[in-house]
Write a protein that holds these residues in place. Sequence first.
Motif, PDB file in Angstrom:
ATOM      1  N   LEU A  50      -9.515   1.608  -0.217  1.00 15.60           N
ATOM      2  CA  LEU A  50      -8.268   1.281   0.127  1.00 15.60           C
ATOM      3  C   LEU A  50      -6.958   0.903   0.955  1.00 15.60           C
ATOM      4  CD1 LEU A  50      -8.654   4.570  -1.590  1.00 15.60           C
ATOM      5  CD2 LEU A  50      -6.340   5.091  -0.567  1.00 15.60           C
ATOM      6  N   GLY A  51      -8.822   0.124   1.333  1.00 12.80           N
ATOM      7  CA  GLY A  51      -7.539  -1.110   3.106  1.00 12.80           C
ATOM      8  C   GLY A  51      -7.771  -2.572   2.641  1.00 12.80           C
ATOM      9  N   PRO A  52      -7.496  -2.894   3.793  1.00 11.29           N
ATOM     10  CA  PRO A  52      -7.554  -5.028   3.104  1.00 11.29           C
ATOM     11  C   PRO A  52      -9.050  -4.904   2.637  1.00 11.29           C
ATOM     12  CG  PRO A  52      -6.610  -4.242   5.872  1.00 11.29           C
ATOM     13  CD  PRO A  52      -7.440  -2.543   4.626  1.00 11.29           C
ATOM     14  N   ALA A  57      -3.272  -6.783  -1.207  1.00 13.24           N
ATOM     15  CA  ALA A  57      -2.831  -6.187  -0.719  1.00 13.24           C
ATOM     16  C   ALA A  57      -1.854  -5.508  -1.340  1.00 13.24           C
ATOM     17  CB  ALA A  57      -2.076  -5.701   0.788  1.00 13.24           C
ATOM     18  N   ARG A  58      -0.934  -6.278  -2.019  1.00 15.50           N
ATOM     19  CA  ARG A  58       0.128  -6.253  -3.395  1.00 15.50           C
ATOM     20  C   ARG A  58      -0.649  -5.520  -4.320  1.00 15.50           C
ATOM     21  NH1 ARG A  58       5.332  -7.220  -5.264  1.00 15.50           N
ATOM     22  NH2 ARG A  58       5.155  -8.116  -7.460  1.00 15.50           N
ATOM     23  N   THR A  59      -1.327  -6.578  -4.553  1.00 14.02           N
ATOM     24  CA  THR A  59      -2.219  -5.599  -6.267  1.00 14.02           C
ATOM     25  C   THR A  59      -2.839  -4.495  -5.738  1.00 14.02           C
ATOM     26  OG1 THR A  59      -3.014  -8.132  -6.259  1.00 14.02           O
ATOM     27  CG2 THR A  59      -4.422  -6.421  -8.376  1.00 14.02           C
ATOM     28  N   LYS A  60      -3.589  -3.920  -4.751  1.00 17.10           N
ATOM     29  CA  LYS A  60      -4.088  -2.252  -4.457  1.00 17.10           C
ATOM     30  C   LYS A  60      -2.610  -1.423  -4.248  1.00 17.10           C
ATOM     31  CE  LYS A  60      -7.462  -2.208  -2.034  1.00 17.10           C
ATOM     32  NZ  LYS A  60      -8.879  -2.972  -0.959  1.00 17.10           N
ATOM     33  N   ASP A  86       6.211  -1.527   2.991  1.00 16.07           N
ATOM     34  CA  ASP A  86       5.753  -2.650   4.062  1.00 16.07           C
ATOM     35  C   ASP A  86       4.874  -4.196   3.211  1.00 16.07           C
ATOM     36  OD1 ASP A  86       7.059  -0.615   5.450  1.00 16.07           O
ATOM     37  OD2 ASP A  86       4.985   0.456   5.402  1.00 16.07           O
ATOM     38  N   THR A  87       4.326  -3.394   2.125  1.00 14.01           N
ATOM     39  CA  THR A  87       3.266  -4.654   1.387  1.00 14.01           C
ATOM     40  C   THR A  87       4.340  -5.779   1.386  1.00 14.01           C
ATOM     41  OG1 THR A  87       1.756  -3.064   1.006  1.00 14.01           O
ATOM     42  CG2 THR A  87       1.405  -4.890   0.189  1.00 14.01           C
TER      43      THR A  87
END
Lengths: 182, 275
Positions: A50-52, A57-60, A86-87
Motif C-alpha cells: 500500500l505504501g510508496p 501514490a495517486r494511482t494507488k 493528502d496525495t
Amino acid sequence: MSRVQLLDATTAPLTARRYYQNGDPGPLVGALATVPELLEVSMPFLAAVLGPSALDARTKEIVIVRTSALLRCGYCVDTHSVVALDTGLTIGEVHALRGEGAAVLADQRENALLGWVDAVSGGRGPVGDEVARRLGRYFAEHETVELTLLVGVTMMLNRFCTALDLPTSPEVVRRLAAAGLR
Amino acid sequence: MTAIAGAVADGVLPGRVWLYSNYHCNLVCTYCLTESGPKVDRRELSADRMLEVAQQAAELGFTALGVTGGEPFLQPDMAETLARLGAILPTVGLTNGTLFTGRRLAAAEVLAGSDVALQISLDSADPDVNDEARGPDNFARVVAAIPALVERGVTVRIATTRELGDEADMSRLCELHRGLGVPDSDHVMRPVISRGRAVTTGMGVAAGMNDLPAELTITADGAFWSPFGATVHGGRLDTDLLLTRTTDPLRVPALTLLGLVEGRPAGADSTLNIR
C-alpha cells in the motif's frame, strides 16, 4: 464498537510496542496486535503493497478508495479518502471514487485503471480481453501485477476491517467533515 | 546445538519453561496474579499438550520445567502428569497445598524419587496473617500437607509471597518450615507483584519486562515473557507481556523471546528477586 479488543500502548504485546512509539497507530494495528506474530509480518507486507512503490501514490489511492467503495468498507473508504486528499486528489475526485458523485476522472489512463479495478474486485473469472487491452496501453506488465495485488490486498483489508467493525479514528472524521465528505 | 540451547548454556536465556495447566483454583487469594477462583475461565492445557511442550522444550535445549496455575492439582491425574514431565526435564510444580488429603495425597506418592519438586505457598508463621491473604484454614491445611508429602518422599519447597517488612515473622516462618522438613535452600520468597487481583486490592510492586525473568511461559492463550506475564485483570487476559499466540512449534515463541532478550541493553534487567 469493534468486535475485538483494540490494544493500546498499555496493553500492546512486547514485539508490537514499536508501533505505538509515535502515538496511537490506529485500530488496524490495535486489532492485529492481539496476534503479535501476525502483526510482525503483516505490517511490513501491507506497507510494501500500500505504501510508496514503483506506482505513483495517486494511482494507488485511486485503486484503494475505489476498491474499498465497491466492497463497502466504511473504515477503509474514510481512512483512504483522507490519504487520497493528502496525495493530491480533489474532493470531487474522491467523491466520484466513493460512488457519491459523477465521474470526474477524464484521464483515459485513469479510466482504464478504474475498469481494471472494477473487473478485479467484482469479477469471478479472468479479467476480460478488452479491459486488459485498455489497461495495457498505459501500464507495463509489472505494474499490472502490482495493481492487481493492490486490489486484492485492499479487498482483504476491506473484509477484515468491516467484519471486525473497526472504528474510524476521530481525526479522520474531523478531516472528512472539513472536506464535506462526511 | 540450537540457538536456544546456546543461549541457555551462556546464561542469556533462563532454562526453565513454564506451563499454565489451568487458571481455576479452590482459593481466592488477595494478591493472585491471575484472579483465580473456583468460577473463572479454566484456560486449561491438557496433560498431553503439556507433555508435547515439554518434549519440544527439551529438544530446543531448555533445561527445566515449571507447572503453575490456578491450582494445578484441580486437574485430573496431575501427580502422574508431573511425574511424566519430570522424566523429560527437572520440574517444579506450584500448588497451594490444600488438596493433599485422601486420594490426592496417595496419588502424590508417584512423585517420590522423581525429578519433581512441589512448591507450596505459605506466607506467614501467623495463621491469621496467612489466612487473611489465602483464605480460611489455609495455614492449617498447608502445615498438615507438607510433612505428609515429605514423609512420602516428595520433595517440597515453600514459596512465600509477601509485602516487604516484618522480619521477625519471616524468622518464625523459617523455623516453622525447618520443623516441617523443608530446609532453607528450599524456601523461596518474592514480593507481591502488582498485577491481577493485587491491582484491585492495591497491593504489591510494579514489575515490567525488565523486572521479570525472561522465562518462556506457555498457556492456553499463547506464550508469554515470564509466568508473571500471563496474568488476568478484570477478567481479561493481560497482553502486555504476550510473546506470540503460536505455541506449537515451541521454537516460534522461544525465538521471539530470545530476540527480545538479545535486543535488551546490557544491565537493563532489575533485581526484584522475582522467581
